[in-house]
Design a protein around this motif. Structure first.
Motif, mmCIF file in Angstrom:
data_model
loop_
_atom_site.group_PDB
_atom_site.id
_atom_site.type_symbol
_atom_site.label_atom_id
_atom_site.label_comp_id
_atom_site.label_asym_id
_atom_site.label_seq_id
_atom_site.Cartn_x
_atom_site.Cartn_y
_atom_site.Cartn_z
ATOM 1 N N ALA A 17 0.338 -0.967 -0.096
ATOM 2 C CA ALA A 17 -0.053 -0.155 0.282
ATOM 3 C C ALA A 17 1.024 1.137 0.004
ATOM 4 C CB ALA A 17 -1.177 -0.155 1.038
ATOM 5 N N THR A 22 -2.282 3.399 -2.294
ATOM 6 C CA THR A 22 -4.059 2.888 -1.204
ATOM 7 C C THR A 22 -3.200 2.582 0.095
ATOM 8 O OG1 THR A 22 -2.384 0.142 -1.461
ATOM 9 C CG2 THR A 22 -3.890 1.136 -3.367
ATOM 10 N N GLN A 25 -7.367 3.089 1.982
ATOM 11 C CA GLN A 25 -7.668 2.170 1.821
ATOM 12 C C GLN A 25 -7.443 1.371 3.093
ATOM 13 O OE1 GLN A 25 -6.698 3.971 -1.193
ATOM 14 N NE2 GLN A 25 -8.108 2.610 -2.607
ATOM 15 N N VAL A 26 -6.690 1.109 3.245
ATOM 16 C CA VAL A 26 -5.941 0.023 4.447
ATOM 17 C C VAL A 26 -6.467 0.652 5.282
ATOM 18 C CG1 VAL A 26 -3.801 -0.897 5.043
ATOM 19 C CG2 VAL A 26 -3.549 -0.773 2.499
ATOM 20 N N ALA A 29 -10.014 -0.224 5.723
ATOM 21 C CA ALA A 29 -10.105 -1.208 5.618
ATOM 22 C C ALA A 29 -10.257 -1.590 7.756
ATOM 23 C CB ALA A 29 -9.528 -1.555 5.136
ATOM 24 N N ILE A 30 -9.027 -1.646 7.729
ATOM 25 C CA ILE A 30 -8.616 -1.987 9.493
ATOM 26 C C ILE A 30 -9.478 -2.063 10.715
ATOM 27 C CG2 ILE A 30 -7.063 -1.608 11.175
ATOM 28 C CD1 ILE A 30 -4.487 -0.879 9.569
#
Lengths: 194, 176
Positions: A17, A22, A25-26, A29-30
């Protein structure tokens, strides 16, 4: 092995990432996925409670025992090294039946007892023929009612959460049969090499 | 192939019926037994929680970063040769190693592709029809002190491969 997969996925993901832009987004997402995992586990309670509750009745009503009696003639053929009325046979049967009904927690202690009996029969530190057959049948999975999967499918709003029961049973039957055949082939190879 | 779906739908209600009828005929305290067994279900789901949180977060990082798609792209030639859909590859690879990781990946797939999609049905079937070979071998051989495991691992892993391929074939036949 598991810790490598676990840490590996996160480490590779974050490094990837950082280089590919990205990371936003990560980050999102976490936190979203953590919350989601909690929802999922809580959702599992419904089916697990219901199924394990019913299974307790089945066990006390002797249904699981009579099922072992039905399967016994078949199972004794799979383990020619074990005398028919040896305790090992009883434990093997209970382990298979518990697995069939998705009672993993009950299956494992039975399986360990079966292994102990089989070790006493063989009296060696090497895996015996029956032990290998027993393990192979276990690893090919014996499932009649995949409760956890049904629960997860319900969580994600499947129109037919149980529609995969049929395909699972067919796949299990074929896989287990194949596993038993492969096990026999390997056994015959060992014997002829001796 | 409608029969497979019909049996799928009927098997659970019929099992419940059988258990309750036999239990009642034998004059068992069915309700008390149900509650007693059900308590085990609560602790089972709760004890699964930290495993699932850990695994699902790790998988989500891997997926959302784009690394998962890149990795699937890398092994795509091998997968298409074996006619394994790329999306299912992570599940197929982790299934023999870790039960909870596989469960987390299945949940992730059902969420992304939907439980009633081809991938969703395939993941569900695959999860149920194979088991955690490494874990089973470690636990059972470890518990009784077997050092030489003979052909157990080889045969177990071969069975896993057959399970994966069988699931793909069956799901394709039944649901298309």
């Amino acid at each position: 092995m598991v810790h490598l997969i676990w840490a590996g996925m996160a480490v590779i993901g974050i490094i990837y990432a950082l280089f590919n832009g990205t990371i936003d987004q990560v980050n999102e997402a976490i936190f979203n996925s953590a919350a989601e995992a909690v929802n999922l586990s809580i959702g599992l309670i419904s089916i697990l409670v219901f199924w394990l509750g019913l299974m307790r009745i089945a066990e006390k009503a002797g249904i699981l025992k009579s099922l072992s009696a039905v399967f016994k003639p078949l199972i004794t053929r799979l383990f020619p090294d074990i005398p028919k009325d040896h305790p090992a046979m009883g434990y093997i049967l209970s382990n298979f039946i518990a697995n069939l009904f998705g009672l993993g927690n009950a299956a494992t202690p039975m399986g360990i007892k079966a292994m102990k009996e089989m070790k006493e029969l063989s009296g060696s530190e090497k895996a015996s023929r029956s032990m290998i057959t027993f393990l192979v049948i276990n690893t090919s999975s014996l499932t009649l009612v995949p409760t956890t999967i049904i629960a997860i499918r319900m969580q994600y709003k499947s129109a037919f959460p149980t529609e995969i029961v049929g395909t699972t049973v067919i796949a299990t039957l074929i896989t287990t049969t194949a596993a038993i055949i492969i096990d026999r082939i390997f056994y015959l190879r060992r014997v002829s090499n001796r | 192939m409608n029969i497979v779906s019909m049996i799928s739908v009927a098997i659970i209600p019929c099992t419940i019926l059988l258990i309750l009828v036999v239990g009642s005929v034998k004059k068992l305290p069915t309700y008390e037994l149900f509650v007693e067994g059900g308590k085990e279900g609560v602790s089972m789901a709760v004890s699964l929680l930290p495993y699932l949180v850990g695994m699902i977060v790790s998988i989500s990082i891997f997926r959302s970063s784009g690394a998962l798609d890149a990795a699937i792209g890398l092994i795509q030639p091998v997968l298409s040769f074996l006619s394994i859909p790329g999306e299912i590859a992570p599940l197929a690879l982790t299934r023999p190693i870790s039960g909870t990781a596989a469960l987390a990946i299945t949940a992730d797939l059902l969420k992304i592709y939907g439980p009633d999609s081809f991938i969703g049905r395939l993941a569900s079937t695959m999860q149920g029809s194979t088991d955690t070979t490494f874990y089973i071998i470690t636990v059972y051989f470890g518990a009784v002190g077997i050092r030489k495991m003979g052909d157990a691992l080889k045969v177990g892993l071969l069975a896993d491969i057959i399970g994966i391929i069988t699931s793909i074939i069956i799901v394709t036949i039944v649901f298309s």
